[in-house]
Design a protein around this motif. Structure first.
Motif, PDB file in Angstrom:
ATOM      1  N   ALA A  97       0.837  -1.202   0.000  1.00  0.00           N
ATOM      2  CA  ALA A  97       0.000   0.000   0.000  1.00  0.00           C
ATOM      3  C   ALA A  97       0.873   1.254   0.000  1.00  0.00           C
TER       4      ALA A  97
ATOM      5  N   PHE B 255       1.064   4.155  -2.904  1.00  0.00           N
ATOM      6  CA  PHE B 255       0.867   5.576  -2.609  1.00  0.00           C
ATOM      7  C   PHE B 255       1.998   6.410  -3.193  1.00  0.00           C
TER       8      PHE B 255
ATOM      9  N   TYR C 159      -3.390   5.300  -6.377  1.00  0.00           N
ATOM     10  CA  TYR C 159      -4.259   5.405  -5.210  1.00  0.00           C
ATOM     11  C   TYR C 159      -5.415   4.404  -5.229  1.00  0.00           C
ATOM     12  N   GLU C 160      -5.799   3.977  -6.434  1.00  0.00           N
ATOM     13  CA  GLU C 160      -6.908   3.020  -6.515  1.00  0.00           C
ATOM     14  C   GLU C 160      -6.521   1.656  -5.969  1.00  0.00           C
TER      15      GLU C 160
ATOM     16  N   ILE D 219      -4.654   1.210  -3.237  1.00  0.00           N
ATOM     17  CA  ILE D 219      -4.399   1.261  -1.785  1.00  0.00           C
ATOM     18  C   ILE D 219      -5.514   0.568  -1.016  1.00  0.00           C
ATOM     19  N   ALA D 220      -6.765   0.838  -1.379  1.00  0.00           N
ATOM     20  CA  ALA D 220      -7.883   0.218  -0.670  1.00  0.00           C
ATOM     21  C   ALA D 220      -7.834  -1.300  -0.772  1.00  0.00           C
TER      22      ALA D 220
ATOM     23  N   LEU E  96      -6.032   5.012   8.712  1.00  0.00           N
ATOM     24  CA  LEU E  96      -5.885   4.714   7.282  1.00  0.00           C
ATOM     25  C   LEU E  96      -7.139   4.064   6.720  1.00  0.00           C
TER      26      LEU E  96
ATOM     27  N   TYR F 175      -9.966   6.475   6.202  1.00  0.00           N
ATOM     28  CA  TYR F 175      -9.811   7.380   5.057  1.00  0.00           C
ATOM     29  C   TYR F 175      -9.972   6.656   3.730  1.00  0.00           C
ATOM     30  N   TRP F 176      -9.338   5.467   3.608  1.00  0.00           N
ATOM     31  CA  TRP F 176      -9.255   4.810   2.310  1.00  0.00           C
ATOM     32  C   TRP F 176     -10.377   3.804   2.073  1.00  0.00           C
TER      33      TRP F 176
END
Length: 329
Positions: free
Chosen positions: A292, A296, A301-302, A304-305, A324, A327-328
């Motif tokens: 992750a 970043f 960013y897609e 990271i989740a 985290l 947020y994600w």
């Protein structure tokens, strides 16, 4: 029942005392007869009333019954009547206590209750750093430094570095000694491992390379090395990690090598090491935070989740992953 007999006897003796003046007696005889009968009447009255008194009024002895006797004896005639008129209504007709349904009182001045403050400091980065920055008392700042001994080194070292800029010499010296102690312990382990490495062979040599890679990485991870020293420490950690990988099958050495590469900005090498670690049997939850972080840095960013979803729910509920995940995810 006894009190009633005592009251009856007191009444009879009181009436008899006055009857003594109706007989044809001398003044001395009449006075003696009156005083004797009046004294007995007062004693019986005091005894009867004392037996009916609530317990808190009966003591201390003999003052409580003696007080009642004195009132009745030294005030002839009216004394006994006065005692009876004062005490009998209070004994048999006590005042009723009204139940208060509302107690009105003025608003007290603040603070209207003692303010209790715990003596122990909160063991967290922000709280202790605020104490070191803003507390005017040197003792409080020293106490904040001592509190870092119960914290993980990763969290304690930034606080100790803040204390190095403290205006008080005692605080600065203590912070420096605590930092120096941690760094000296790691350097001693590194020196010992290097001495053993000179004569080690086979699996022992590989294990020493692994230990050296981890100790060098610890210096960088804890922030004990900066600038050119940090670069040297990371290069040493990378070199020993590579020797570990060359000397045997250690999947977690790939994880360490990937973290070192990630710290040095070699993202392709980091991703390769993480893939090799997964192929060697390291679970995805172990590698998810580092992947992750790589995503970043690269701006993906897609992804990271998806990496954070690999972590168990229990891990996502604890810091630092809780914020985290909020947020994600």
């Amino acid at each position: 029942m006894i009190s009633k007999w005592l009251f009856s006897g007191a009444l009879l003796f009181e009436v008899g005392s006055w009857a003594a003046f109706q007989e044809q007696l001398s003044i001395a005889q009449a006075t003696s007869l009156y005083l004797g009968a009046h004294a007995l009447s007062s004693a019986l009255l005091a005894g009867g009333i004392w037996l009916l008194l609530p317990r808190r009024y009966k003591f201390p002895l003999p003052w409580s019954p003696l007080f009642i006797f004195s009132l009745a004896f030294f005030v002839p005639g009216l004394g006994a009547v006065g005692v009876a008129a004062a005490l009998f209504p209070a004994l048999y007709l006590p005042r009723r206590h009204k139940q208060l349904t509302w107690d009105s009182m003025a608003l007290p001045e603040l603070p209207f209750r003692p303010q209790e403050r715990g003596k122990e400091l909160m063991f967290n980065d922000g709280g202790l750093q605020d104490v070191l920055r803003h507390a005017p008392d040197t003792e409080k700042r020293l106490t904040a430094l001592f509190a870092t001994r119960r914290m993980p080194a990763r969290e304690a070292i930034p606080i100790l570095k803040v204390a190095l800029r403290d205006p008080a010499d005692d605080v600065r010296l203590l912070a420096y000694s605590m930092l120096d102690k941690q760094e000296s312990e790691i350097n001693l382990r590194i020196e010992t491992s290097l001495q053993q490495l000179a004569t080690a062979e086979g699996s022992h040599r590989t294990a020493l390379h692994d230990a050296l890679a981890r100790w060098y990485w610890e210096l960088a991870y804890l922030g004990l090395a900066q600038g050119s020293v940090l670069e040297h420490v990371l290069n040493q950690a990378r070199e020993h990690a590579q020797h570990t990988l060359d000397g045997g099958d250690n999947p977690y050495a790939h994880v360490l090598a990937g973290r070192i590469a990630l710290e040095q900005g070699r993202l392709d090498a980091a991703k390769t090491h993480f893939d090799q670690a997964e192929a060697a049997g390291v679970g995805k939850p172990t590698l998810a935070p580092y992947r992750a972080e790589t995503a970043f840095i690269e701006g993906r960013y897609e992804d990271i989740a998806g990496q954070l979803c690999e972590l168990p729910d229990s891990v996502l509920q604890r810091p630092p992953f809780a914020s985290l995940a909020k947020y994600w995810l």
